[in-house]
Design an enzyme around this catalytic site. Structure first.
Site, PDB file in Angstrom:
ATOM      1  N   GLU A 221     -97.612 -35.635  85.021  1.00 51.87           N
ATOM      2  CA  GLU A 221     -96.489 -34.967  84.365  1.00 51.87           C
ATOM      3  C   GLU A 221     -96.462 -33.534  84.863  1.00 51.87           C
ATOM      4  O   GLU A 221     -97.262 -32.699  84.432  1.00 51.87           O
ATOM      5  CB  GLU A 221     -96.645 -35.036  82.836  1.00 51.87           C
ATOM      6  CG  GLU A 221     -96.595 -36.448  82.276  1.00 51.87           C
ATOM      7  CD  GLU A 221     -95.271 -37.143  82.516  1.00 51.87           C
ATOM      8  OE1 GLU A 221     -94.267 -36.438  82.800  1.00 51.87           O
ATOM      9  OE2 GLU A 221     -95.219 -38.366  82.438  1.00 51.87           O
ATOM     10  N   CYS A 255     -92.227 -26.791  81.132  1.00 47.88           N
ATOM     11  CA  CYS A 255     -92.048 -27.411  82.447  1.00 47.88           C
ATOM     12  C   CYS A 255     -90.664 -28.014  82.622  1.00 47.88           C
ATOM     13  O   CYS A 255     -90.222 -28.241  83.754  1.00 47.88           O
ATOM     14  CB  CYS A 255     -93.108 -28.483  82.670  1.00 47.88           C
ATOM     15  SG  CYS A 255     -93.089 -29.796  81.428  1.00 47.88           S
TER      16      CYS A 255
END
Length: 531
Positions: A221, A255
């Site tokens: 991720e 993110c």
């Protein structure tokens, strides 16, 4: 970098910890559904009991306010546990294989959900509770044993995670290792059945290379240069408010927040007015004084963001205030000249909002594809036709239309990247699946041996090829030009893999009866073959 609030795990103890987790998994202790549910429910109450400690730790590490911490950390994990434990029995249940050919029904093909084994989860600092415990929830649900490695960059949160794990979970099945690069390196030297990593691309490449040595699967991720695209038909007030929110959550250390904005030049002035108004509305007493605005994690990240801004040829239109001692950077809107500006070259991972005016949507889509590749998120603002076109002509791990990363805030929606932004997904059922092996199983009954004899040699001159094709071949429903051919329901039922309409089913039944031998098998057994 902050000093650890808990001591680093002795390096010499890591092999023993990893071996113990492998041994526990091999004992099948974690496989029973009730065991997994008990661990999840105990984890829920440990998190709930430590909500105040989580809030204090996130304030200490990241300057997060209480509401934001509950929204993105403790409350998120609590809701995810409830959702997972309510649905786990359904997810873990064996599945019948879909669309089984008639020939294979007697073998009862099914898919069994097996845990992958002993897994390593490496967390990150920006959401140090959610992005560490979130994957843990899925691994527990799947029946794996887990080694959890929190981020050393958020030491207060890492200490709370350890407290929660040790208070709630079976120590023979779930362990935690604290430390930095040496400890992580030692963990990667061990053999795992899955590695789950959240963080940056540079470390992800190291992990992937190490995992490849032992053919260990990984879920990554990562981040990405996530574009927001604002067309001339967008509601600029909503776009400004929503994108400002997306870039000020956790002081932009998200993110999946937008890395830059491509905006139709016709609506730029109105958008900037709305952005200025939104900043005043969100932080009426000033951003730095607000208890609802976070801080940059540490000095090294502060300097990295400042350098990106210093090297930009863009013009600061809003914000720009910084205080290194306080690790404070205000939301900063910068108008850049082109897509080669330093603020678009790398992921900012901070509260910097670069804006590049464009003449039309064609240009915006081209730049987004050229600059971002396969970002983690994509955020088009405009009318239905425009946003549909953006989604169709770009790639990304996920997307939210007319908002900032809402798709990432829904814990029941699979979340993950693609290409440079990662691989694999988790959240809700996807968390269970990422730590689960879908194991295909068939059981061939003894009584069907007569029918199976068609597969045994000798073949030449026996007519077995014709028999097998009659039982096995499917009839195409398209012609040689790739066009779909019409076929009514009656024809579909009658052919069932035969060569021609009407004769397929008859041929199959006669063949099955003749090969199996009706006299040797009961009517019930033969009937079951055709269910």
């Amino acid at each position: 970098m902050s000093k650890l609030e808990v001591p680093a795990t002795p390096l010499e103890s890591i092999p023993k910890i990893a071996s113990s987790l492998r041994h526990t998994f091999a004992s099948n202790k974690t496989k029973p559904l009730e065991y997994r549910l008990t661990q999840l429910r105990k984890l829920y109450w440990a998190i709930d009991d430590n909500k105040a400690a989580i809030a204090e730790a996130c304030m200490k590490d990241l300057g997060k306010g209480e509401f934001e911490t509950y929204l993105t950390e403790s409350g998120w994990c609590l809701n995810d546990i409830i959702f997972v434990q309510r649905n786990l029995a359904k997810w873990a249940k064996e599945e019948s294989a879909p669309d089984i050919p008639l020939m294979n029904k007697a073998m009862s093909p099914k898919i069994r959900k097996d845990p992958l084994g002993a897994v390593l989860i490496i967390g990150t600092y920006n959401f140090p509770i959610q992005l560490t415990i979130g994957p843990l929830i899925g691994a527990i649900a799947a029946g794996c044993t887990v080694l959890l490695k929190p981020s050393e960059a958020a030491p207060a949160a890492a200490a709370v995670v350890q407290k929660i794990v040790e208070a709630a979970l079976d120590p023979s099945a779930y362990a935690i290792v604290q430390g930095a690069v040496p400890e992580t390196t030692a963990l990667l030297d061990e053999k795992w059945d899955k590695i789950f990593y959240t963080g940056g691309a540079a470390v992800a490449k190291i992990i992937s290379k190490k995992a490849a040595e032992t053919l260990t699967p990984v879920t990554l991720e990562l981040g990405g240069k996530n574009p927001a695209i604002i067309t001339k038909n967008a509601d600029v007030r909503l776009a400004a408010r929503r994108l400002l929110w997306g870039k000020t959550v956790n002081a932009g250390q998200v993110c999946v927040s937008q890395n830059y904005i491509l905006i139709d030049k016709e609506v730029l002035p109105g958008f900037l007015d709305q952005m200025a108004a939104a900043i005043k509305e969100f932080y009426p007493n000033g951003v730095q004084k607000s208890p609802d605005y976070g801080r940059i994690i540490h000095a090294r990240q502060f300097q990295r963001i400042k350098k990106m801004l210093d090297e930009s040829a863009g013009k600061i239109l809003l914000g720009g205030e910084m205080d290194e001692a306080d690790r404070f950077i205000a939301p900063t809107v910068v108008q850049v000249e082109n897509e080669h500006d330093s603020l678009l070259a790398d992921e900012s991972f901070g509260p910097i909002i670069p804006i590049l005016p464009v003449p039309d949507l064609d240009t915006a889509i081209r730049i987004a594809n050229d600059v971002s590749g396969t970002p983690l998120g994509l955020y088009p603002f405009g009318n239905k036709k425009e946003t549909a076109r953006v989604l169709n002509e770009t790639r990304s791990g996920g997307a939210t239309v007319n908002d900032a990363f809402f798709h990432a805030s829904i814990p029941t929606l699979a979340f993950g990247g693609v290409g440079e932004s990662g691989q694999g997904a988790y959240r809700g059922q996807a968390s269970f699946e990422t730590f689960t092996h879908r194991r295909s199983i068939v059981t061939t009954p003894n009584w069907i041996e007569g029918l199976l004899s068609v597969r045994y040699p000798p073949f030449a001159g026996t007519g077995k090829m014709k028999q097998f094709r009659a039982m096995n071949d499917m009839k195409p429903d398209f012609d040689r030009n790739g066009k779909k051919t019409p076929a009514g329901i009656i024809r579909w039922v009658l052919t069932l893999g035969g060569k021609s309409a009407g004769r397929g089913l008859i041929r199959w039944v006669v063949l099955a009866l003749s090969i199996a031998g009706y006299q040797r098998y009961t009517g019930k057994e033969i009937t079951s073959l055709f269910r």
